[in-house]
Design an enzyme around this catalytic site. Structure first.
Site, short mmCIF file in Angstrom:
data_model
loop_
_atom_site.label_atom_id
_atom_site.label_comp_id
_atom_site.label_asym_id
_atom_site.label_seq_id
_atom_site.Cartn_x
_atom_site.Cartn_y
_atom_site.Cartn_z
N ASP A 60 0.84 -1.12 0.12
CA ASP A 60 -0.10 0.08 -0.02
C ASP A 60 1.11 1.29 -0.03
O ASP A 60 0.43 2.28 -0.33
CB ASP A 60 -0.92 -0.04 1.17
CG ASP A 60 -2.13 -0.60 1.02
OD1 ASP A 60 -2.69 -1.40 1.59
OD2 ASP A 60 -3.00 -0.08 -0.16
N ILE A 63 1.27 2.60 -3.57
CA ILE A 63 -0.01 2.78 -4.34
C ILE A 63 -0.24 4.19 -3.90
O ILE A 63 -0.60 4.42 -2.54
CB ILE A 63 -0.97 1.83 -4.10
CG1 ILE A 63 -0.16 0.38 -4.36
CG2 ILE A 63 -2.13 1.85 -5.03
CD1 ILE A 63 -1.26 -0.92 -4.18
N GLU A 99 -6.77 0.91 1.17
CA GLU A 99 -6.64 2.44 1.78
C GLU A 99 -6.54 3.25 1.03
O GLU A 99 -5.82 3.29 -0.32
CB GLU A 99 -4.98 2.26 2.42
CG GLU A 99 -5.03 1.68 3.67
CD GLU A 99 -3.73 1.60 4.35
OE1 GLU A 99 -2.82 2.51 3.84
OE2 GLU A 99 -3.27 0.57 5.20
N ASP A 101 -5.97 7.16 -0.53
CA ASP A 101 -5.04 8.14 -0.29
C ASP A 101 -5.73 9.45 -0.42
O ASP A 101 -5.64 10.38 0.41
CB ASP A 101 -3.86 8.33 -0.97
CG ASP A 101 -3.28 6.82 -0.80
OD1 ASP A 101 -3.07 5.88 -1.57
OD2 ASP A 101 -2.62 6.49 0.40
N HIS A 140 -18.87 15.28 -29.31
CA HIS A 140 -19.41 16.54 -29.97
C HIS A 140 -18.27 17.32 -29.98
O HIS A 140 -18.17 18.63 -29.36
CB HIS A 140 -20.67 17.19 -29.50
CG HIS A 140 -21.76 16.36 -29.58
ND1 HIS A 140 -22.36 15.83 -30.47
CD2 HIS A 140 -22.34 15.68 -28.68
CE1 HIS A 140 -23.27 14.82 -30.38
NE2 HIS A 140 -23.41 14.80 -29.19
N CYS A 182 -14.31 7.36 -22.82
CA CYS A 182 -14.75 7.86 -24.19
C CYS A 182 -13.65 8.39 -24.67
O CYS A 182 -13.00 9.11 -24.11
CB CYS A 182 -15.85 8.42 -24.17
SG CYS A 182 -17.26 7.86 -23.28
N SER A 208 -16.74 4.74 -24.80
CA SER A 208 -16.31 3.46 -24.05
C SER A 208 -17.68 2.98 -23.60
O SER A 208 -18.36 3.59 -23.06
CB SER A 208 -15.16 3.84 -23.09
OG SER A 208 -14.74 2.64 -22.41
N SER A 210 -19.99 0.69 -21.02
CA SER A 210 -20.42 -0.12 -19.87
C SER A 210 -20.82 -1.51 -19.93
O SER A 210 -21.28 -1.85 -21.04
CB SER A 210 -21.17 0.56 -18.81
OG SER A 210 -22.38 0.62 -19.46
#
Lengths: 362, 572
Positions: A60, A63, A99, A101, A140, A182, A208, A210
């Site tokens: 952790d 990260i 965790e 941050d 657009h 996207c 993109s 879902s």
């Protein structure tokens, strides 16, 4: 934006000083920048990459996880303290040991580019993985930027400049950039620093998608690209030999939009780059059989202990409070001061210019 | 004394515990109190206490460097910032005093932090700023949003709960973040501070999926110096980690008024923490058998005077093996039988009155339900600067008559620098309702000061009502080490009353929000006007027209050339 920086440990063998950690570090910042409950899937995306990265060995402390909104303990979540990535609530990516941050309002462009408190201490042997998810400009005519919390944005040029600064300061060895939004490919178009590899979930002009909604929670749980990415990463273990070409090809044929990748700036052949170079870390441990003598702990001096008996303070000493006079910190002039000042001014005026003006006042 | 020596002498210990007595000056106790509530809900309060006889504020040779049970991260924080007392709590939900009574350790919704610094500190504000940043890293919370605009320095509330003669309130800082969310990422570092972590002892019950699916969840850390023994000749540092949770019988209990440890936490207890000198579970059975029945029954009973009332508790000692029975696991079962109502002696509520986005009124209502005794309460209000209070409209009425407070301390706000602080000592008449009202006006913030979601509203922190409530039973003023933890949190000075703190609801206020698309609109409009208007005007003024004949085609030009040579007039 999910920023995960990953540095690989097993890649370089030199300078292993202590018995526990090797000096090159992996820093995966995972960043999610969108707010509101209907963006649940972005949190699930980020957390699934975070989990995979933790599972493959990165601690952790290396990260940086940035989540712009709280989904797990949101009052709309029917199952608090959980974030699911698969429908029918099969897989809780939030877990028990997470965790975060930067969360909530702390996720800003400034904290992303120049974090003040929890920064990545990467060096020139670190491999960095950056994972971003969120929302970019729509089709657009808004490509090339990424929205932060609906109030700020970061453009692809800023991102490219930030990476170039990192390269100049020797803050990374190799960098893998993954973006799931996207028109994701527009974000890496402007990169110009060496040793950068970028993957995006969609090309410019494409959206993109879902992946799957869950009827109990009421929102979509994951994005398609990250879903297949997660499926691929679940099969990777710390000693796996899978390489970048596998990663790129796994996501290509199953989704309906075409993910892009940009490997021109990368010096090594992608086929020779291991997935675990970016996603995992191996710590070298040195076992020693020598005995080490510890000095006994210093005893705190009992000679200088107070002899008189100590007491607790009264919690609500009413008499004391009533007679306590608040301190007056600012000095205010006395009340008649302004009045006296004006009288003085008037007197001086009439003294100079004569008394005959007085009748015009009264 | 050394806790491990006691264990070796207790012959019937079946568990083999290998504990090295390297540093015999610290000890750890854990306890869980389960209080069934009248509405069918259940209140569980965990307390973990680490006592350590050391001095953090020493420098040089004697500086503390070896940590055993006390967590190192907190010890370093205490010595670096010269902290005398630290109280931090993270709460999700609001404590409903009318339905649940008084909690053992009260806390307001959101995050609350108050710290007493040692009187050797020269720059208290600087230490406070750094301390909040460090704590935000330790607890994974956004405590770095605490700055001078939401920190106050109370003048009479929040006296130290530990030893000390620090009565100079210059060294006290108090701040709340009512918007702070509490989730697993805050619980994880909190659990890591415990000596046994979440692997053994009572902490195995703390699973986030169950804990956050509750009506009220509060975790706190309290650090203070206390007396080591009855004579109080030496100090020891006490770290208390408390976790209070109330499970709602509708959501977590599926509507049935029946609770067990497994139903509440999805776990049962299998062993005590090996590093603990005492590990006990208390169940409040004062209302047994009219209200509920408890199994497994236990002969161990204990009485304690807590919150002005003498309550009886069943005690289950987890350090004894027979508590776990044949199955090596300990599970409690409580089944409700009847209903009953509760009347707490003191409770408070707060709300915003008024309409529109310009003005409003804050009403704080405090109820004294004692039939014949009056007692004083200290009300502390910290209002952010963007609600501009008109203190000349402050009224305090009890039983529809004016009630003049015996002490008022008001510090006005400075825009963008510090919030309002209002502290009043009010005498509450018996069996009455006291209402405190003050009008305010909402300020218009600068457009960069709005949060990304300004239409949610802005939070105003809870008011704090501190009171000495008359007690029905004589409280004991002696401090012994064997006292259960839940009754020894607040030091008792006199027998006839007990100290209690009640928090009101936080307020959510809408500020007038501008239209954030206006800068874009203004730029577009201005550029259009400038382009069209100024451009046309400039053209009108400076453009001239000239006649320009087009050049003739090639044939004509050739013909003209020949004609010029011949001397004949040219073509048009």
């Amino acid at each position: 934006m999910a920023f995960s920086l990953d540095t690989n440990c097993g890649l370089l063998n030199h300078n292993i000083i202590g018995p526990i950690y090797c000096t090159s570090t992996i820093f995966p910042p995972d960043i999610l920048i969108t707010q509101f409950w209907f963006n649940y899937r972005h949190v699930a995306n980020t957390l699934s990459v975070y989990r995979s990265v933790k599972r493959l060995g990165i601690p952790d402390s290396h990260i940086v996880l940035m989540l712009a909104d709280d989904m797990a303990c949101n009052y709309r979540n029917p199952k608090p303290a959980t974030v699911f990535s698969h429908k029918n609530m099969e897989f809780n990516v939030y877990g028990d040991d997470v965790e975060v941050d930067y969360r909530g309002y702390e996720v800003t462009v400034e904290n992303f580019l120049t974090p003040r408190s929890k920064r990545l201490l990467s060096d020139d042997r670190s491999n960095i993985l950056i994972y971003l998810t969120g929302q970019t400009g729509n089709s657009h005519g808004g490509n090339g930027f990424l929205k932060f919390q609906d109030s700020e944005e970061i453009s692809n040029m800023e991102l490219a400049d930030a990476f170039e600064q990192m390269w100049q300061k020797r803050r990374y060895n190799e960098l893998l950039f993954i973006i799931d939004t996207c028109q994701g490919a527009s974000m890496y178009e402007r990169f110009y620093s060496p040793n950068l590899m970028a993957l995006a979930s969609s090309q410019v002009g494409e959206d993109s998608l879902s992946h799957q909604p869950d009827l109990a929670i009421g929102v979509h749980l994951m994005d398609k690209y990250t879903f297949y990415l997660l499926e691929f990463l679940e099969e990777v273990h710390p000693a796996s030999q899978a390489n970048m070409n596998d990663l790129v090809s796994v996501c290509a044929h199953r989704v309906s939009v075409s993910p892009g990748h940009h490997t021109d700036l990368f010096q090594r052949n992608p086929g020779s780059v291991l997935i675990t170079d970016f996603f995992g870390s191996v710590r070298k441990v040195e076992i020693t059989k020598d005995t080490i003598n510890l000095t006994s702990s210093v005893k705190s001096g009992s000679g200088d202990m107070q002899i008189e008996s100590l007491t607790y303070v009264d919690q609500l000493p009413v008499a004391e409070i009533i007679h306590q006079k608040p301190k007056q910190k600012d000095w205010h002039p006395p009340d008649g001061f302004i009045l006296g000042l004006w009288t003085l001014i008037l007197l001086v005026f009439f003294q100079t210019y004569g008394i005959k003006h007085l009748k015009h006042i009264f | 004394c050394c806790s491990c020596l006691e264990l070796f002498f207790v012959g019937e210990m079946e568990q083999k515990q290998a504990i090295w007595c390297l540093n015999p000056k610290d000890q750890f106790q854990e306890e869980l109190v389960i209080r069934p509530l009248h509405s069918g809900d259940i209140y569980a309060s965990f307390q973990f206490r680490t006592l350590w006889d050391t001095d953090f504020l020493q420098e040089g040779q004697k500086k503390v460097s070896h940590y055993r049970l006390f967590p190192k991260s907190l010890g370093q924080v205490l010595s670096k910032f010269s902290v005398q007392e630290l109280h931090i709590s993270f709460t999700q939900g609001f404590w409903r005093t009318m339905q649940w009574g008084q909690p053992f350790i009260p806390s307001p919704p959101g995050a609350e932090l108050w710290v007493w610094f040692h009187d050797t500190v020269s720059d208290v504000d600087g230490n406070w700023k750094e301390l909040t940043n460090v704590l935000s890293g330790i607890f994974c919370a956004s405590l770095n949003f605490i700055d001078m605009t939401n920190t106050v320095q109370p003048s009479a509330s929040f006296k130290p709960l530990g030893l000390g003669n620090a009565t100079d309130h210059r060294f006290l800082r108090y701040a709340t973040l009512p918007r702070e969310i509490v989730c697993t990422e805050n619980l994880t570092p909190w659990k890591k501070l415990l000596p046994c972590g979440s692997k053994a002892g009572l902490a195995v019950l703390m699973k986030s999926e169950k804990l956050f699916h509750s009506s009220f969840h509060s975790q706190a850390v309290h650090i203070r110096p206390i007396c080591q023994d009855e004579q109080c000749t030496s100090k020891a540092w006490e770290l208390r980690q408390t976790l209070n949770v109330v499970f709602d019988h509708y959501t977590s209990g599926q509507g049935k008024k029946e609770w067990s440890l497994f139903k509440m936490f999805s776990r049962t207890l299998t062993e005590a923490c090996p590093l603990a000198s005492s590990s006990k579970v208390y169940v409040d059975i004062t209302d047994n058998p009219e209200l509920f029945e408890l199994s497994p029954a236990t002969p161990l009973l204990s009485q304690a005077v807590v919150l002005g009332d003498r309550r009886t508790y069943s005690v289950y000692d987890l350090t004894r093996a027979e508590t776990f029975g044949q199955l090596r696991s300990f599970n409690l079962l409580l089944r409700w039988k009847g209903d009953n109502m509760l009347r707490p002696l003191l409770h408070a509520e707060r709300y915003v009155a008024g309409f529109g986005l310009q003005t409003g009124e804050i009403h704080t209502v405090i109820y004294n339900n004692h039939p014949y005794r009056a007692f004083p309460v200290l009300l502390m209000d910290s209002v952010p600067w963007y609600l501009q209070l008109y203190i000349h409209t402050l009224t305090v009425t009890s039983k529809s008559r004016d009630n003049k407070p015996s002490y008022i301390h008001y510090q006005p706000a400075k825009d963008r620098h510090r919030p309002h602080l209002l502290e009043m000592l009010i005498q509450l008449p018996p069996h009455s309702m006291t209402e405190v009202t003050v009008q305010f006006e909402r300020a218009l913030l600068k457009w960069t000061e709005y949060t990304p979601d300004p239409n949610h509203g802005f939070y105003v922190g809870s008011s704090v009502v501190s009171a000495l409530v008359p007690s029905m039973v004589a409280m004991s003023t002696n401090f012994t080490q064997d006292q259960p933890l839940f009754s020894s949190f607040v030091p008792v000075k006199e027998e006839s009353s007990y100290f209690v703190r009640v928090y009101t609801e936080p307020l959510l206020v809408n500020l007038p929000t501008p239209d954030f698309s206006m800068p874009y609109n203004v730029i577009c409009l201005t550029c259009t006007v400038v382009a069209v208007g100024y451009g046309s005007f400039y053209n009108l003024l400076t453009r001239t027209f000239q006649v320009d004949e087009p050049s003739p085609p090639l044939a004509k030009r050739l013909a003209n050339f020949i004609r010029r040579i011949r001397g004949v007039p040219l073509l048009a």
